[in-house]
Enzyme design. Sequence first.
Site, PDB file in Angstrom:
ATOM      1  N   CYS A   1       0.848  -1.199   0.000  1.00  0.00           N
ATOM      2  CA  CYS A   1       0.000   0.000   0.000  1.00  0.00           C
ATOM      3  C   CYS A   1       0.880   1.245   0.000  1.00  0.00           C
ATOM      4  O   CYS A   1       1.272   1.753   1.059  1.00  0.00           O
ATOM      5  CB  CYS A   1      -0.941  -0.005   1.195  1.00  0.00           C
ATOM      6  SG  CYS A   1      -2.092   1.387   1.147  1.00  0.00           S
TER       7      CYS A   1
ATOM      8  N   CYS B   1      -0.634   4.291   1.775  1.00  0.00           N
ATOM      9  CA  CYS B   1      -0.636   4.216   3.254  1.00  0.00           C
ATOM     10  C   CYS B   1       0.747   4.543   3.801  1.00  0.00           C
ATOM     11  O   CYS B   1       0.873   5.219   4.819  1.00  0.00           O
ATOM     12  CB  CYS B   1      -0.986   2.815   3.747  1.00  0.00           C
ATOM     13  SG  CYS B   1      -2.330   2.004   2.905  1.00  0.00           S
ATOM     14  N   ASP B   2       1.790   4.026   3.145  1.00  0.00           N
ATOM     15  CA  ASP B   2       3.121   4.078   3.744  1.00  0.00           C
ATOM     16  C   ASP B   2       3.984   5.244   3.264  1.00  0.00           C
ATOM     17  O   ASP B   2       4.978   5.573   3.909  1.00  0.00           O
ATOM     18  CB  ASP B   2       3.859   2.758   3.479  1.00  0.00           C
ATOM     19  CG  ASP B   2       3.212   1.610   4.234  1.00  0.00           C
ATOM     20  OD1 ASP B   2       2.359   1.901   5.098  1.00  0.00           O
ATOM     21  OD2 ASP B   2       3.533   0.453   3.965  1.00  0.00           O
TER      22      ASP B   2
END
Length: 311
Positions: A134, A137-138
């Site tokens: 992801c 997300c990161d």
Amino acid sequence: MTDEFDIAIAGAGIAGLTAAITASRLGRKTLLLTGHVPGGLLLSINRIDGYPGFPEGVPGYDLCPMAQDQAVAAGTELVSGEVTAIEQRDDYFLLSAGGNPYQARTLIIATGAGLKALGVPGEERFQGKGVSHCASCDAPMLRHRTVVVIGGGDSAAQEALTLAESAADVIILHRGASLKAQFAYQQALRAHAAVSVRYHTVVEEILGDAAVTGVRFRDLTTGTSGVLDAAAVFAYIGLKPNTGLVKDLVQLDETGSIPVDAMLRTERRGLFAAGIVRTGAAGRAAGSAGDGALAAQSADAYLNTRAWRDT
Ligand code: NDP
């Protein structure tokens, strides 16, 4: 008594959501079985490009909830929980989802796909500790770091561009001589100072201690190995259709996808497949949405006429 639906849809990615909107608007009693999290693969995508009406792209985590609200407003009944069993009895599909039974006269499989694993040492061990799927997300946690993206298709390109908004260096490692990502992505990658591509390169191991520290790679032209320091590794090497649920109901093709005809009918009466899970899918969010609409229309036509394909 089990509630009876005209059209049940398994999977709530953009194909399933569009099928639900379309089926409900056609006046069909519609059930959308969402799995644990509605939205599918697109949900984690920071910027879906090429989707009509969004010239600057649209985040999957915005698009999917909007489509979900639209489906519910149109009359779709939404049930969260994995579909665990499908059985066709007489004229009905009997479904079990979230521990409850459901019954529907037609069923659209829109269960999407998962990311293929690289299958190298370190990949499982460092999952969530630098091995990630992801990028959106990161990326904020990788500010000023070096990251590795593996693959040469649209997903690798798209996610490399997301990472390049935060990371200092995004190194794409691709086994081939040229990327197969679409032209617009290749242009954007070339224009981004933080992105570089290393061709003819495969990752043999993901290295680390408490978390990822880099990768061991092999240059396929020289045969030599080397180590590249990196704080995170993202493998985008293709998709694996989620067809486990229907493997006993239809014959899958050699890639594990569901064969369909032009109306998205499978070989089994009353069963349709839409989106990336079916043979020949366009691999575009817009294509999956189109599939959802077509599958719902085809299911509606079948309920009206009972006509099915010959083979
Ligand atoms: P693809 O199958 O399109 O590409 C996979 C890439 O990974 C290829 O470059 C392939 O190399 C490489 N690869 C495969 N296996 C390995 C391996 N074992 N080791 C190293 N490299 C490997 O997958 P994507 O996830 O990129 O895309 C899936 C679908 O989604 C496509 O249809 C794509 O167009 C679509 N998509 C569309 C987007 C958009 O329109 N905005 C965005 C993202 C995805 P090789 O080329 O040598 O086979």
